[in-house]
Motif scaffolding. Structure first.
Motif, PDB file in Angstrom:
ATOM      1  N   ARG A   8      -4.262  -0.171  -9.927  1.00  0.00           N
ATOM      2  CA  ARG A   8      -3.785   0.636  -8.697  1.00  0.00           C
ATOM      3  C   ARG A   8      -1.748   2.027  -9.525  1.00  0.00           C
ATOM      4  O   ARG A   8      -2.072   2.288  -8.426  1.00  0.00           O
ATOM      5  N   ALA A  18       0.966  -1.691   0.047  1.00  0.00           N
ATOM      6  CA  ALA A  18       0.075  -0.278  -0.093  1.00  0.00           C
ATOM      7  C   ALA A  18       0.712   1.276   0.326  1.00  0.00           C
ATOM      8  O   ALA A  18       0.940   2.209   1.156  1.00  0.00           O
ATOM      9  N   ASP A  76     -15.470  -8.372   1.071  1.00  0.00           N
ATOM     10  CA  ASP A  76     -14.126  -8.040   2.217  1.00  0.00           C
ATOM     11  C   ASP A  76     -14.436  -6.226   3.141  1.00  0.00           C
ATOM     12  O   ASP A  76     -13.836  -6.320   4.031  1.00  0.00           O
ATOM     13  N   GLN A  77     -16.030  -5.653   2.405  1.00  0.00           N
ATOM     14  CA  GLN A  77     -16.248  -4.238   3.117  1.00  0.00           C
ATOM     15  C   GLN A  77     -17.000  -4.742   4.402  1.00  0.00           C
ATOM     16  O   GLN A  77     -17.721  -4.113   5.033  1.00  0.00           O
ATOM     17  N   HIS A  80      -5.203 -10.710 -10.023  1.00  0.00           N
ATOM     18  CA  HIS A  80      -4.044 -10.129  -9.640  1.00  0.00           C
ATOM     19  C   HIS A  80      -3.171  -8.913 -10.066  1.00  0.00           C
ATOM     20  O   HIS A  80      -2.680  -8.234  -9.706  1.00  0.00           O
ATOM     21  N   ASP A 127      -7.828   0.777   5.514  1.00  0.00           N
ATOM     22  CA  ASP A 127      -9.164   0.429   3.823  1.00  0.00           C
ATOM     23  C   ASP A 127      -8.491  -1.235   2.848  1.00  0.00           C
ATOM     24  O   ASP A 127      -8.658  -1.254   2.048  1.00  0.00           O
ATOM     25  N   LEU A 128      -7.338  -2.265   3.985  1.00  0.00           N
ATOM     26  CA  LEU A 128      -7.077  -3.085   2.749  1.00  0.00           C
ATOM     27  C   LEU A 128      -7.789  -4.211   2.759  1.00  0.00           C
ATOM     28  O   LEU A 128      -8.839  -4.717   3.709  1.00  0.00           O
ATOM     29  N   ASP A 129      -8.046  -5.355   1.813  1.00  0.00           N
ATOM     30  CA  ASP A 129      -8.941  -5.866   1.323  1.00  0.00           C
ATOM     31  C   ASP A 129      -8.104  -7.233   1.191  1.00  0.00           C
ATOM     32  O   ASP A 129      -6.826  -7.509   1.662  1.00  0.00           O
ATOM     33  N   SER A 130      -8.546  -8.410   0.617  1.00  0.00           N
ATOM     34  CA  SER A 130      -8.840  -9.459   0.945  1.00  0.00           C
ATOM     35  C   SER A 130      -7.231  -9.707  -0.173  1.00  0.00           C
ATOM     36  O   SER A 130      -5.973 -10.666  -0.164  1.00  0.00           O
ATOM     37  N   MET A 131      -6.572  -9.152  -1.420  1.00  0.00           N
ATOM     38  CA  MET A 131      -5.749  -9.019  -2.452  1.00  0.00           C
ATOM     39  C   MET A 131      -4.690  -8.598  -1.423  1.00  0.00           C
ATOM     40  O   MET A 131      -3.479  -9.345  -1.899  1.00  0.00           O
ATOM     41  N   ASP A 132      -4.675  -6.950  -0.670  1.00  0.00           N
ATOM     42  CA  ASP A 132      -3.698  -7.014   0.025  1.00  0.00           C
ATOM     43  C   ASP A 132      -2.892  -7.629   1.194  1.00  0.00           C
ATOM     44  O   ASP A 132      -1.977  -7.013   0.874  1.00  0.00           O
ATOM     45  N   MET A 142      -7.625 -16.114 -11.325  1.00  0.00           N
ATOM     46  CA  MET A 142      -7.020 -15.150 -10.029  1.00  0.00           C
ATOM     47  C   MET A 142      -5.979 -14.839 -10.779  1.00  0.00           C
ATOM     48  O   MET A 142      -5.444 -13.590  -9.735  1.00  0.00           O
ATOM     49  N   LEU A 183      -3.728 -11.221   1.143  1.00  0.00           N
ATOM     50  CA  LEU A 183      -2.179 -11.952   0.371  1.00  0.00           C
ATOM     51  C   LEU A 183      -1.188 -11.312  -0.881  1.00  0.00           C
ATOM     52  O   LEU A 183       0.298 -12.280  -0.242  1.00  0.00           O
ATOM     53  N   ASP A 184      -0.743 -10.361  -0.795  1.00  0.00           N
ATOM     54  CA  ASP A 184       0.106  -9.468  -1.096  1.00  0.00           C
ATOM     55  C   ASP A 184       0.727  -9.410   0.151  1.00  0.00           C
ATOM     56  O   ASP A 184       2.389  -9.131   0.122  1.00  0.00           O
ATOM     57  N   LEU A 211      -7.894 -16.100  -3.945  1.00  0.00           N
ATOM     58  CA  LEU A 211      -8.964 -16.448  -2.890  1.00  0.00           C
ATOM     59  C   LEU A 211     -10.181 -16.694  -4.361  1.00  0.00           C
ATOM     60  O   LEU A 211     -10.735 -16.724  -5.013  1.00  0.00           O
ATOM     61  N   ARG A 239      -8.215   2.833  -4.615  1.00  0.00           N
ATOM     62  CA  ARG A 239      -6.929   3.857  -3.033  1.00  0.00           C
ATOM     63  C   ARG A 239      -7.560   5.135  -2.744  1.00  0.00           C
ATOM     64  O   ARG A 239      -7.216   5.856  -3.753  1.00  0.00           O
TER      65      ARG A 239
END
Lengths: 82, 438
Positions: B344, A18, B365-366, B337, A37-42, B333, A44-45, B269, B312
């Motif tokens: 971003r 991030a 996720d939220q 990714h 506000d990190l998500d599941s992809m973050d 996936m 994993l990263d 995921l 973001r």
């Protein structure tokens, strides 16, 4: 690596995951997902970044232990190959 | 000879700024190669060419803002380009203001054959003017809708785009001028009288300067673009909504087993399973995959699955994973990714924005249980996923606890009815019960 080095490593990986996060503002005991506000992809990263930096793989079921900076440092210290 | 045009990268785009050329005159390009960067309201996008050949002309210079469909470059196919390629650089030095304020002045008076007699010596300008003079659109679809919404008569608006094309900025300027001119009077009706529009002709909207946008400007234009698309969706598309709870026990077990057996870099995921299942279900119910264009239902041949990705700091984009139904779950996936990382980093390609045939949003996720999506026009459907959460679940008359996911479908009622939508959700459920087959 001692704790200070591990902490630097965790923050460096977080900075890669991030880039917009000001690392000086990180609250080490707070959940990173809520702080930034990190998500599941973050997450994993984050796991991939920690693996690449330390060689330690964090299994999925252990993600909850590494979603704070303090938790990640402790996890890496505990699981480091001596 | 093919023209490389300003692409439409979504329903919310009617013009774009050519930020930079990544090729020059004389360069060989391959179909799919990124040849330019274009700044839309949302972000800078890498634009690919659909043609293979040699670039013989660059018609628009860096920094110029032009409507969708404007020819940007000429690409000669390999056989055509076999002869000597004239190295024309005049277009690079042509002032942007000149191009926009003098739209195609001589297109109608010059004999079409004349440039052919002296190909090497002909300045680029007439060819450019001719190309623009014959542009089929005098206004982009977005500008037309904008004009209709604001009560502006397009025929009275002076276009500042190349070829005199009317842009949304022109429409807004005309509406503003009309409003100013009529405001002292009590008459509420907009009267597009010639003398009012004359002021617009005298003061065309300036060409956008070539300066990088600040974060705040980018935020504002992103919000504007999302607002345009979503307002159009709710204005034009009669949505219907269906929801179904899906038992995710099998899918969850599959994921846990898969992720425990592969390196961390290859973990999958749940979103990838959802995307693949959605793509396969769209293949099974093709009426939901495609677009509604010019009052007609246009099912698509391929499943290019759009993925809603939050930026973001705010904003939303939904580029596509191409042929998602043809990929394995690990491939989906990897594509997801890669796409998230490039979104971003601002490295999305034009084709990924231009051609989604349906879109998926995942707000699990939220902490969201159920998403009610707004369709991204002109697509026909959008699928929403909430979080996978443990819920009481009846199996064979016994109450148990299962991981449950609520899947929703928002679909265009002009194209399909609820029954087809229900078939889609049933197919999606069935596919998620068989993760090994995905």
């Amino acid at each position: 690596m001692d704790d200070a080095e591990l902490r630097d490593t965790v923050l460096k990986v977080l900075g890669q995951v991030a880039p917009e996060v000001d690392l000086d503002d990180v609250e080490p005991s707070e959940d990173l997902r809520e702080q930034f506000d990190l998500d599941s992809m973050d997450i994993l990263d984050l796991a991939i970044g920690l693996y690449q930096a330390t060689g330690i793989e964090v299994p999925e079921q252990d993600y909850a232990q590494v979603v704070t900076v303090d938790g990640a440092v402790e996890y890496l210290a505990t699981h480091a190959v001596h | 000879m093919a023209e490389f045009r300003m692409p439409s990268l979504g329903a919310d785009m009617d013009e774009g700024t050519l930020v930079s050329w990544l090729v020059g005159v004389g360069d060989h390009v391959e179909r799919g190669q990124v040849v330019a960067e274009v700044d839309t309201e949302k972000s800078v996008i890498e634009v690919e060419t659909f043609d293979t050949g040699t670039v013989t002309e660059l018609l628009v210079q860096e920094g110029e803002r032009v409507p969708v469909g404007t020819p940007l470059a000429v690409i000669a196919e390999v056989a055509e380009a076999a002869g000597p390629v004239p190295r024309r650089t005049a277009t690079r030095t042509r002032p942007a203001a000149k191009a926009s304020t003098k739209p195609a002045p001589k297109a109608g008076t010059k004999p079409a054959a004349k440039p052919r007699t002296k190909p090497a010596a002909t300045p680029a300008a007439p060819a450019m003017a001719a190309a623009r003079g014959t542009a089929r659109v005098a206004a982009s679809p977005l500008a037309r809708r904008h004009a209709a919404a604001l009560g502006v008569d397009l025929s009275t608006v002076a276009g500042t785009g190349p070829g005199g094309a009317v842009t949304t900025s022109d429409v807004e300027a005309a509406a503003h001028a009309t409003a100013l001119a009529t405001s002292p009077s009590a008459a509420p009706a907009r009267t597009a009288e010639p003398e009012h529009t004359a002021a617009v002709v005298d003061e065309p909207a300036p060409v956008a300067p070539v300066v990088p946008r600040s974060g705040a400007e980018r935020q504002a234009s992103m919000r504007h673009a999302v607002a345009e698309a979503m307002a159009r969706s709710k204005r034009e598309i009669p949505h219907y909504y269906l929801a179904a709870d899906v038992d995710m026990a099998r899918a969850t077990h599959w994921l846990e087993a898969h992720n425990a057996s592969v390196p961390v870099t290859e973990r999958v995921l749940v979103a990838a399973l959802q995307l693949k299942a959605t793509a396969s279900a769209l293949r099974a119910v093709p009426e939901l995959n495609g677009h509604w264009v010019d009052g007609a239902h246009r099912p698509a041949e391929h499943v290019h699955l759009g993925v809603a990705i939050a930026l973001r700091g705010g904003g939303l984009v939904a580029p596509a994973i191409h042929d998602a139904d043809q990929l394995t779950v690990p491939e989906v996936m990897a594509a997801l990714h890669d796409l998230v990382a490039r979104v971003r980093a601002g490295k999305v390609r034009s084709s990924e924005y231009a051609d989604p045939t349906a879109t998926v949003t995942n707000l699990g996720d939220q902490g969201v249980d159920v998403a009610y999506p707004v369709i991204n026009p002109p697509q026909l459907a959008m699928v929403g996923f909430g979080r996978v959460r443990d819920r009481p679940w009846a199996v064979d008359g016994m109450l148990t606890v299962r991981p449950v996911l609520t899947a929703t479908l928002a679909a265009d009622h002009r194209a399909t009815d609820g029954r087809r939508g229900a078939t889609f959700l049933a197919a999606l459920d069935d596919l998620l019960q068989r993760p090994d087959d995905l």
